[in-house]
Design a protein around this motif. Structure first.
Motif, PDB file in Angstrom:
ATOM      1  N   MET A  22      -0.401  24.283  -0.065  1.00 15.18           N
ATOM      2  CA  MET A  22      -0.581  23.009   0.644  1.00 15.18           C
ATOM      3  C   MET A  22      -1.928  22.375   0.309  1.00 15.18           C
ATOM      4  O   MET A  22      -2.424  21.546   1.065  1.00 15.18           O
ATOM      5  CB  MET A  22      -0.514  23.254   2.162  1.00 15.18           C
ATOM      6  CG  MET A  22       0.845  23.684   2.670  1.00 15.18           C
ATOM      7  SD  MET A  22       2.115  22.424   2.424  1.00 15.18           S
ATOM      8  CE  MET A  22       1.658  21.263   3.706  1.00 15.18           C
ATOM      9  N   ALA A  23      -2.505  22.748  -0.809  1.00 11.30           N
ATOM     10  CA  ALA A  23      -3.870  22.296  -1.112  1.00 11.30           C
ATOM     11  C   ALA A  23      -3.909  21.039  -1.979  1.00 11.30           C
ATOM     12  O   ALA A  23      -4.913  20.734  -2.593  1.00 11.30           O
ATOM     13  CB  ALA A  23      -4.650  23.421  -1.779  1.00 11.30           C
ATOM     14  N   MET A  24      -2.780  20.313  -2.005  1.00  9.74           N
ATOM     15  CA  MET A  24      -2.728  19.147  -2.887  1.00  9.74           C
ATOM     16  C   MET A  24      -3.338  17.923  -2.226  1.00  9.74           C
ATOM     17  O   MET A  24      -3.253  17.761  -1.017  1.00  9.74           O
ATOM     18  CB  MET A  24      -1.260  18.814  -3.221  1.00  9.74           C
ATOM     19  CG  MET A  24      -0.547  19.890  -3.971  1.00  9.74           C
ATOM     20  SD  MET A  24      -0.139  21.271  -2.890  1.00  9.74           S
ATOM     21  CE  MET A  24       0.373  22.489  -4.083  1.00  9.74           C
ATOM     22  N   PRO A  25      -3.913  17.012  -3.043  1.00  8.21           N
ATOM     23  CA  PRO A  25      -4.319  15.731  -2.467  1.00  8.21           C
ATOM     24  C   PRO A  25      -3.085  14.934  -2.043  1.00  8.21           C
ATOM     25  O   PRO A  25      -1.956  15.282  -2.419  1.00  8.21           O
ATOM     26  CB  PRO A  25      -5.060  15.036  -3.617  1.00  8.21           C
ATOM     27  CG  PRO A  25      -4.771  15.805  -4.845  1.00  8.21           C
ATOM     28  CD  PRO A  25      -4.220  17.138  -4.466  1.00  8.21           C
ATOM     29  N   THR A  26      -3.302  13.873  -1.277  1.00  9.66           N
ATOM     30  CA  THR A  26      -2.168  13.134  -0.714  1.00  9.66           C
ATOM     31  C   THR A  26      -2.191  11.667  -1.135  1.00  9.66           C
ATOM     32  O   THR A  26      -3.233  11.108  -1.435  1.00  9.66           O
ATOM     33  CB  THR A  26      -2.189  13.202   0.826  1.00  9.66           C
ATOM     34  OG1 THR A  26      -3.475  12.762   1.276  1.00  9.66           O
ATOM     35  CG2 THR A  26      -1.960  14.609   1.318  1.00  9.66           C
ATOM     36  N   ILE A  27      -0.996  11.090  -1.134  1.00  7.67           N
ATOM     37  CA  ILE A  27      -0.846   9.663  -1.436  1.00  7.67           C
ATOM     38  C   ILE A  27      -0.080   9.007  -0.287  1.00  7.67           C
ATOM     39  O   ILE A  27       0.765   9.662   0.333  1.00  7.67           O
ATOM     40  CB  ILE A  27      -0.118   9.467  -2.799  1.00  7.67           C
ATOM     41  CG1 ILE A  27      -0.076   7.989  -3.191  1.00  7.67           C
ATOM     42  CG2 ILE A  27       1.264  10.073  -2.797  1.00  7.67           C
ATOM     43  CD1 ILE A  27       0.358   7.748  -4.652  1.00  7.67           C
ATOM     44  N   ALA A  28      -0.419   7.766   0.013  1.00  4.76           N
ATOM     45  CA  ALA A  28       0.298   7.034   1.063  1.00  4.76           C
ATOM     46  C   ALA A  28       0.788   5.714   0.494  1.00  4.76           C
ATOM     47  O   ALA A  28       0.094   5.056  -0.286  1.00  4.76           O
ATOM     48  CB  ALA A  28      -0.620   6.785   2.251  1.00  4.76           C
ATOM     49  N   ASP A  29       2.014   5.347   0.875  1.00  7.47           N
ATOM     50  CA  ASP A  29       2.605   4.087   0.411  1.00  7.47           C
ATOM     51  C   ASP A  29       2.421   3.041   1.508  1.00  7.47           C
ATOM     52  O   ASP A  29       3.319   2.788   2.307  1.00  7.47           O
ATOM     53  CB  ASP A  29       4.087   4.307   0.100  1.00  7.47           C
ATOM     54  CG  ASP A  29       4.774   3.011  -0.265  1.00  7.47           C
ATOM     55  OD1 ASP A  29       4.069   2.010  -0.533  1.00  7.47           O
ATOM     56  OD2 ASP A  29       6.020   2.991  -0.278  1.00  7.47           O
ATOM     57  N   VAL A  30       1.245   2.455   1.539  1.00  8.72           N
ATOM     58  CA  VAL A  30       0.925   1.513   2.614  1.00  8.72           C
ATOM     59  C   VAL A  30       1.530   0.139   2.348  1.00  8.72           C
ATOM     60  O   VAL A  30       2.082  -0.498   3.239  1.00  8.72           O
ATOM     61  CB  VAL A  30      -0.608   1.415   2.787  1.00  8.72           C
ATOM     62  CG1 VAL A  30      -0.979   0.248   3.686  1.00  8.72           C
ATOM     63  CG2 VAL A  30      -1.145   2.724   3.358  1.00  8.72           C
ATOM     64  N   GLY A  31       1.443  -0.320   1.103  1.00  7.79           N
ATOM     65  CA  GLY A  31       1.855  -1.692   0.784  1.00  7.79           C
ATOM     66  C   GLY A  31       3.267  -2.015   1.206  1.00  7.79           C
ATOM     67  O   GLY A  31       3.500  -2.919   2.016  1.00  7.79           O
ATOM     68  N   SER A  32       4.227  -1.266   0.690  1.00  5.76           N
ATOM     69  CA  SER A  32       5.611  -1.648   0.972  1.00  5.76           C
ATOM     70  C   SER A  32       5.947  -1.425   2.448  1.00  5.76           C
ATOM     71  O   SER A  32       6.696  -2.193   3.042  1.00  5.76           O
ATOM     72  CB  SER A  32       6.580  -0.878   0.069  1.00  5.76           C
ATOM     73  OG  SER A  32       6.583   0.481   0.397  1.00  5.76           O
ATOM     74  N   GLU A  33       5.365  -0.378   3.049  1.00  7.48           N
ATOM     75  CA  GLU A  33       5.684  -0.098   4.455  1.00  7.48           C
ATOM     76  C   GLU A  33       5.089  -1.159   5.379  1.00  7.48           C
ATOM     77  O   GLU A  33       5.744  -1.612   6.316  1.00  7.48           O
ATOM     78  CB  GLU A  33       5.186   1.298   4.843  1.00  7.48           C
ATOM     79  CG  GLU A  33       5.981   2.431   4.221  1.00  7.48           C
ATOM     80  CD  GLU A  33       7.453   2.419   4.632  1.00  7.48           C
ATOM     81  OE1 GLU A  33       7.754   2.070   5.793  1.00  7.48           O
ATOM     82  OE2 GLU A  33       8.300   2.746   3.781  1.00  7.48           O
ATOM     83  N   ALA A  34       3.839  -1.541   5.137  1.00 14.24           N
ATOM     84  CA  ALA A  34       3.207  -2.533   6.013  1.00 14.24           C
ATOM     85  C   ALA A  34       3.956  -3.859   5.925  1.00 14.24           C
ATOM     86  O   ALA A  34       4.155  -4.549   6.934  1.00 14.24           O
ATOM     87  CB  ALA A  34       1.744  -2.719   5.627  1.00 14.24           C
ATOM     88  N   TRP A  35       4.400  -4.203   4.727  1.00 15.29           N
ATOM     89  CA  TRP A  35       5.074  -5.491   4.555  1.00 15.29           C
ATOM     90  C   TRP A  35       6.540  -5.460   4.960  1.00 15.29           C
ATOM     91  O   TRP A  35       7.232  -6.472   4.894  1.00 15.29           O
ATOM     92  CB  TRP A  35       4.885  -6.004   3.124  1.00 15.29           C
ATOM     93  CG  TRP A  35       3.472  -6.482   2.926  1.00 15.29           C
ATOM     94  CD1 TRP A  35       2.440  -5.776   2.406  1.00 15.29           C
ATOM     95  CD2 TRP A  35       2.937  -7.756   3.301  1.00 15.29           C
ATOM     96  NE1 TRP A  35       1.286  -6.520   2.440  1.00 15.29           N
ATOM     97  CE2 TRP A  35       1.564  -7.748   2.972  1.00 15.29           C
ATOM     98  CE3 TRP A  35       3.480  -8.915   3.890  1.00 15.29           C
ATOM     99  CZ2 TRP A  35       0.723  -8.833   3.210  1.00 15.29           C
ATOM    100  CZ3 TRP A  35       2.649 -10.001   4.105  1.00 15.29           C
ATOM    101  CH2 TRP A  35       1.283  -9.962   3.774  1.00 15.29           C
ATOM    102  N   ARG A  36       7.023  -4.306   5.393  1.00 14.10           N
ATOM    103  CA  ARG A  36       8.360  -4.240   6.008  1.00 14.10           C
ATOM    104  C   ARG A  36       8.284  -4.524   7.495  1.00 14.10           C
ATOM    105  O   ARG A  36       9.287  -4.793   8.143  1.00 14.10           O
ATOM    106  CB  ARG A  36       8.964  -2.845   5.814  1.00 14.10           C
ATOM    107  CG  ARG A  36       9.630  -2.647   4.464  1.00 14.10           C
ATOM    108  CD  ARG A  36      10.047  -1.209   4.301  1.00 14.10           C
ATOM    109  NE  ARG A  36      11.040  -0.818   5.312  1.00 14.10           N
ATOM    110  CZ  ARG A  36      11.358   0.439   5.590  1.00 14.10           C
ATOM    111  NH1 ARG A  36      10.766   1.424   4.961  1.00 14.10           N
ATOM    112  NH2 ARG A  36      12.265   0.708   6.505  1.00 14.10           N
TER     113      ARG A  36
END
Lengths: 273, 320
Positions: free
Chosen positions: B246-260
């Motif tokens: 579980m030591a991986m960096p993380t990514i978040a998909d803010v753009g498409s979610e916020a604009w939904r």
């Protein structure tokens, strides 16, 4: 749980013979296989058979470290034997010393000596809840000795979380000893709240089942119970796959490891790097 | 007797993942980006243990959907049909650290564009900009398995980040990323247990754990942000606790979610009391992004230039 592999011990016949015959392969195989099975430290105990224990310790340490980078747990009640091991050991990966009581009639300063050696080598130290009067048979005396050990460590500026306190497991089949497993569990609980940061705890697990039938089953169940009580580490037979699965499962159920469908495999990967 | 040091001590560390490859390393990128490396909870420890600065990835779409919010259409109106020019604008004007090519148009229900069309888009962006690239499929399993091997080949040697692998569909993309020297995004649906399992499955195929970035599907402000927030926290705690799976960096998909979110996408005419969409939309996106930055998210996918400016300023100040 920090598993300390118990197999490189002169009390085992194969190791005893290997020490006598200077057969490196037996020792190096045990080191390698225990590492693969999840040992984070390898206990190194020359046993009682070797004529020159210091020389035997040095031979074992050198032999293991020729082919294996796993930290060692130098195991002897004699400071001179530990010291001999330290003289030849590569401690850069870590080192554990095993073990010292609070004090002994013959050596009131024994704990100071062991703490000194651990500090000097930036290592960790197993201490026994045992003093000059022997092994206590109740909870209170075990915890009292543990508290005195913690006090001594603080006095000598030795980090308390580098202390592994062993409440001493006794064979369950000894007459009158059946109350002891419960006492040990409670002692572990109390030792874990002696200070903050708390001292670490460990047990020599296989002692519990010495001379019994169903040895593995007794070991596995007691280990699960002790982990629930807060046990951090144990000297174990890492070749017992089911025992290691019990550790993985207990840690998962205690929310110390995140569940996944392959949690047993994930736990092994975590232990073996 | 000395006072014991009771500060948090962690045994683990978030992996560092480097994206992009310059000429010396067989690629054509002008820069590389390294994310991860944190050894403490976000902003809760010594500066030097916080790890790498989080980065912003600007979305470039292969096909803009019909109902795309007017504020976003306005922001990119000259380049919406030209992915290469879109990427250039995102890098030059929005100062995006990297580009995320989102191949939504390949989805069977969203245009069903062919692998060949996807290849052209990726080729165009690759040639137009020299920042590291993320290439994200349509999340239609069968279609991704047809499209992703082709686009992976186009950026072979570029050390790109490809997404996504899931518990039920990981073999093709993992094998492709392994063969072409890329990194992968492992998706779990806000589920810590599945996140770990996907990482184990990839690792079982001999994919290096150090080349995985974790993605818990993102929820925008008002739409599940708190669940995403706490799962990102749990992931960080697991990484710091020494769980190598579980030591991986993380990514978040803010753009498409916020604009939904309806608060972002509803035009002014339909919501006269909500304030101008040109402000509330980007604000919705920026607030979602800064919230997730506080969980330790390492890569944030974004869309609106104004929102990106706010978030960049926020990162600058936190990492000053």
């Amino acid at each position: 749980m920090i598993a300390i592999g118990e197999r490189i011990n002169g009390q085992f016949e194969d190791v005893k013979k290997a020490i006598a015959a200077k057969d490196k392969k037996v020792i190096q195989d045990l080191a390698q296989k225990q590492t693969e099975a999840g040992a984070r430290y390898l206990d190194v105990n020359v046993g009682t058979a070797a004529a020159d224990q210091q020389a035997a310790m040095q031979w074992l340490v050198t032999t293991i470290q020729e082919t294996c980078k796993t930290p060692l747990c130098l195991d002897s009640q004699k400071p001179a034997v530990i010291k001999a091991g330290l003289e030849v050991a590569d401690t850069s990966m870590g080192i554990m010393l095993n073990s010292s009581p609070l004090d002994k009639k013959s050596d009131p300063e024994v704990l100071d000596t062991y703490i000194g050696m651990a500090k000097e080598n930036n290592g960790v130290l197993i201490t026994l809840t045992m003093d000059k009067d022997g092994v206590p048979q109740n909870i209170e005396k075990r915890v009292e000795i543990a508290a005195m050990i913690v006090g001594k460590a603080m006095e000598l500026d030795f980090a308390v979380d580098k202390l592994y306190i062993d409440p001493i497991v006794l064979p369950v089949n000894v007459p009158g000893a059946q109350t002891q497993p419960g006492f040990i569990l409670e002692a572990i609980r109390q030792i874990k709240i002696l200070s903050d940061p708390a001292p670490m705890t460990t047990v020599g697990l296989s002692n519990m089942s010495q001379g019994t039938t169903e040895r593995s089953l007794i070991n596995r169940i007691f280990l699960c119970m002790a982990l629930s009580a807060g046990l951090d580490s144990a000297i174990v037979d890492v070749f017992d796959d089911q025992l290691m699965n019990v550790v993985a499962t207990t840690e998962m159920l205690l929310n110390k490891q995140i569940y996944s469908d392959s949690f047993l495999k994930a736990y092994r990967a975590l232990q073996t790097g | 007797m000395p006072v014991p040091d009771t500060g948090d001590r962690w045994s683990g560390k978030v992996n560092e993942v480097t994206l992009g490859a310059t000429k010396e390393h067989g690629g054509t990128r002008g820069t590389t980006i390294t994310v991860g490396g944190a050894q403490v909870m976000p902003f809760a420890g010594e500066r030097e243990k916080r790890g790498r600065r989080p980065v912003i990835a600007a979305d470039v779409l292969d096909a803009v959907p019909g109902e795309y919010p007017s504020t976003l259409v306005e922001a990119y109106k000259d380049v919406l049909e030209d992915p290469g020019a879109w990427a250039v604008k995102a890098v030059n004007e929005c100062k995006a650290d990297l580009i995320c090519i989102k191949l939504d148009g390949t989805h069977p229900d969203k245009g069903d564009r062919s692998p060949g069309e996807a290849v052209k888009v990726v080729q165009a962006v690759k040639e137009a900009v020299d920042v590291p690239l993320i290439i994200w499929g349509s999340e239609s399993d069968a279609k991704d398995n047809a499209v992703m091997p082709k686009v992976s080949e186009v950026v072979k040697g570029e050390n790109a980040l490809l997404g996504v692998i899931t518990k039920d569909n990981y073999k093709t993309l993992t094998a492709v990323a392994l063969a072409d020297g890329h990194n992968v995004i492992a998706l779990a649906p806000i589920d810590i247990n599945i996140a770990k399992q996907v990482n184990i499955l990839a690792s079982d195929m001999s994919f290096p754990l150090g080349r995985i970035v974790m993605f818990q599907t993102t929820g925008a402000l008002g739409y599940g942000l708190e669940y995403v927030y706490s799962i990102h926290e749990r992931e960080r705690l697991a990484a710091l606790g020494g769980d190598k799976m579980m030591a991986m960096p993380t990514i978040a998909d803010v753009g498409s979610e916020a604009w939904r979110a309806k608060e972002a996408k509803t035009p002014d005419a339909e919501a006269p009391d909500w304030g101008p969409q040109d402000e509330r939309g980007p604000m919705w996106e920026a607030i979602t992004a800064v919230s997730l930055l506080q969980t330790g998210a390492d890569i944030i996918r974004m869309r609106h230039p104004g929102a990106m400016a706010v978030v960049r300023d926020y990162i600058d100040r936190l990492y000053a």
